[in-house]
Design an enzyme around this catalytic site. Sequence first.
Site, PDB file in Angstrom:
ATOM      1  CB  CYS A 115      17.311   7.209  73.300  1.00  0.00           C
ATOM      2  SG  CYS A 115      15.693   6.620  72.833  1.00  0.00           S
ATOM      3  CG  HIS A 262      19.856   4.065  72.446  1.00  0.00           C
ATOM      4  ND1 HIS A 262      19.156   3.388  73.422  1.00  0.00           N
ATOM      5  CD2 HIS A 262      18.926   4.589  71.608  1.00  0.00           C
ATOM      6  CE1 HIS A 262      17.862   3.507  73.176  1.00  0.00           C
ATOM      7  NE2 HIS A 262      17.689   4.223  72.078  1.00  0.00           N
ATOM      8  CG  ASN A 292      14.672   1.829  72.032  1.00  0.00           C
ATOM      9  OD1 ASN A 292      15.146   2.107  73.124  1.00  0.00           O
ATOM     10  ND2 ASN A 292      14.582   2.706  71.044  1.00  0.00           N
TER      11      ASN A 292
HETATM   12  O1  UT7 Z   1      15.403   5.148  70.332  1.00  0.00           O
HETATM   13  C1  UT7 Z   1      14.982   6.393  69.858  1.00  0.00           C
HETATM   14  C2  UT7 Z   1      15.430   6.593  68.476  1.00  0.00           C
HETATM   15  N1  UT7 Z   1      14.627   5.797  67.596  1.00  0.00           N
HETATM   16  C3  UT7 Z   1      15.144   5.331  66.470  1.00  0.00           C
HETATM   17  O2  UT7 Z   1      16.314   5.519  66.210  1.00  0.00           O
HETATM   18  C4  UT7 Z   1      14.217   4.614  65.518  1.00  0.00           C
HETATM   19  C5  UT7 Z   1      14.533   5.014  64.098  1.00  0.00           C
HETATM   20  N2  UT7 Z   1      13.587   4.504  63.123  1.00  0.00           N
HETATM   21  C6  UT7 Z   1      13.381   3.197  62.875  1.00  0.00           C
HETATM   22  O3  UT7 Z   1      13.953   2.360  63.528  1.00  0.00           O
HETATM   23  C7  UT7 Z   1      12.499   2.794  61.708  1.00  0.00           C
HETATM   24  O4  UT7 Z   1      12.110   3.958  61.000  1.00  0.00           O
HETATM   25  C8  UT7 Z   1      11.240   2.001  62.136  1.00  0.00           C
HETATM   26  C9  UT7 Z   1      11.640   0.623  62.578  1.00  0.00           C
HETATM   27  C10 UT7 Z   1      10.529   2.729  63.256  1.00  0.00           C
HETATM   28  C11 UT7 Z   1      10.257   1.861  60.985  1.00  0.00           C
HETATM   29  O5  UT7 Z   1      10.897   1.244  59.896  1.00  0.00           O
HETATM   30  P1  UT7 Z   1      10.795   1.893  58.434  1.00  0.00           P
HETATM   31  O6  UT7 Z   1      11.554   1.012  57.546  1.00  0.00           O
HETATM   32  O7  UT7 Z   1      11.254   3.316  58.547  1.00  0.00           O
HETATM   33  O8  UT7 Z   1       9.256   1.779  58.106  1.00  0.00           O
HETATM   34  P2  UT7 Z   1       8.215   2.950  57.777  1.00  0.00           P
HETATM   35  O9  UT7 Z   1       7.839   3.691  58.991  1.00  0.00           O
HETATM   36  O10 UT7 Z   1       8.696   3.722  56.603  1.00  0.00           O
HETATM   37  O11 UT7 Z   1       6.967   2.088  57.305  1.00  0.00           O
HETATM   38  C12 UT7 Z   1       7.021   1.263  56.116  1.00  0.00           C
HETATM   39  C13 UT7 Z   1       5.723   0.518  55.988  1.00  0.00           C
HETATM   40  C14 UT7 Z   1       4.485   1.398  56.103  1.00  0.00           C
HETATM   41  O12 UT7 Z   1       3.503   0.888  55.232  1.00  0.00           O
HETATM   42  P3  UT7 Z   1       3.264   1.552  53.795  1.00  0.00           P
HETATM   43  O13 UT7 Z   1       2.879   2.969  54.070  1.00  0.00           O
HETATM   44  O14 UT7 Z   1       4.560   1.433  53.055  1.00  0.00           O
HETATM   45  O15 UT7 Z   1       2.153   0.725  53.216  1.00  0.00           O
HETATM   46  C15 UT7 Z   1       4.038   1.200  57.523  1.00  0.00           C
HETATM   47  O16 UT7 Z   1       2.658   1.415  57.680  1.00  0.00           O
HETATM   48  O17 UT7 Z   1       5.618  -0.445  57.043  1.00  0.00           O
HETATM   49  C16 UT7 Z   1       4.364  -0.246  57.745  1.00  0.00           C
HETATM   50  N3  UT7 Z   1       4.602  -0.586  59.145  1.00  0.00           N
HETATM   51  C17 UT7 Z   1       4.481  -1.820  59.631  1.00  0.00           C
HETATM   52  N4  UT7 Z   1       4.148  -2.977  59.044  1.00  0.00           N
HETATM   53  C18 UT7 Z   1       4.126  -4.091  59.808  1.00  0.00           C
HETATM   54  C19 UT7 Z   1       4.971   0.251  60.155  1.00  0.00           C
HETATM   55  N5  UT7 Z   1       5.102  -0.454  61.291  1.00  0.00           N
HETATM   56  C20 UT7 Z   1       4.799  -1.739  60.997  1.00  0.00           C
HETATM   57  C21 UT7 Z   1       4.751  -2.926  61.745  1.00  0.00           C
HETATM   58  N6  UT7 Z   1       4.418  -4.065  61.118  1.00  0.00           N
HETATM   59  N7  UT7 Z   1       5.049  -2.956  63.055  1.00  0.00           N
END
Ligand code: UT7
Length: 335
Positions: A115, A262, A292
């Site tokens: 990135c 980014h 992204n």
């Molecule tokens: O470009 C490189 C740098 N990258 C970044 O800067 C990305 C940084 N991180 C993020 O943007 C966020 O952490 C994400 C968008 C990737 C994820 O969001 P989050 O709020 O951190 O969600 P999480 O990973 O903590 O997941 C929360 C819940 C989980 O379910 P449980 O365990 O709470 O039941 C996941 O399994 O959401 C679930 N989940 C989804 N649900 C529906 C994860 N992905 C999805 C999805 N659709 N696509």
Amino acid sequence: MYNSKITGLGYYLPENVVTNDDLSRFMDTTDEWIQERTGIKERRWIDPKTDDTTSTMGVKASKIAIERAGLKKDDIDFIIFATLSPDMYFPGGGVRVQDMLGIPTVGALDVRNQCSGFIYSISVADQFIKTGMYKNILVIGSENHSGGLEKSTRGRGVTVIFGDGAGAAIVSRSNVNGKGILSSHLHSEGKHARELMLDGPNTGRWVPEIIAANDPDDESYYPYMNGQFVFKNAVTRFSEVINEGLNANNLTKQDIDMLIPHQANLRIAQFIQRKFQLSDDKVYNNIMSYGNTTAASIIIALTEAWEKGKIKENDLVVLAAFGAGFTWGSVIIRW
Ligand code: UT7
């Protein structure tokens, strides 16, 4: 010593639009979840029936940038190509672009900083221009993420975020002091390499070994991201490195005319916007439409902002990125 400035910009996106609802047809996700957590509404994914690849998209973006810079291909004296998704494991995309554009045998360098790839590439171009070694450098960021994402519920935490596309910039010599690329600031913290990575295949575990194991639970050849850990580090490092760039030039947040972060997650960009107290017209985001696109994201956003007249002569433009490595950086430009 010379100065360097961006004299041409271009981008190319595959035509195929993939909405959040499209994704929900083959994985357990919803439009509501994706928009709430990331701001993304849709992204472009290469249609495999087309001839779009990381390199060919880079070529299409480059042609536009070269023309807008008022140059011919033979004026380019160096190529820098940033990607994490090259057409081939080796050689990299730079030589492919050199060949496809028919540029004579100039040097071609590939940058693997994910990135932060465009920030690192612009910084390298800036140094080559400032020492007088080159006059016109073609800098490209291009990604074909869709070819390597896990398109099932297991991969949803990563797959919904990423899109395909390419951007290109021409960095040229300038004799005007105090304008153009003022400074760049680069960082890394490799102890977090495994928090955002694609582990295999690698030279310790090559393709035949993976095939022979025939392990349906093997996720090593799909990207892995510890999302919340990456998010927390991103907001901290974005802020630090923007401040570092401002301080190095005796500027303050009030001097920023346009911030192009980014496009990792709209929530990260909004956090930075609040932290630096920037009005909506001073931050440009397009992650809603393209997801992204990693090394391509800043160039595509910069080009769009410029095309829409949001960047004017003498504006202070700040570019900043954070991503896998971890690597992060900023570039301060007086347009
Ligand atoms: O470009 C490189 C740098 N990258 C970044 O800067 C990305 C940084 N991180 C993020 O943007 C966020 O952490 C994400 C968008 C990737 C994820 O969001 P989050 O709020 O951190 O969600 P999480 O990973 O903590 O997941 C929360 C819940 C989980 O379910 P449980 O365990 O709470 O039941 C996941 O399994 O959401 C679930 N989940 C989804 N649900 C529906 C994860 N992905 C999805 C999805 N659709 N696509």
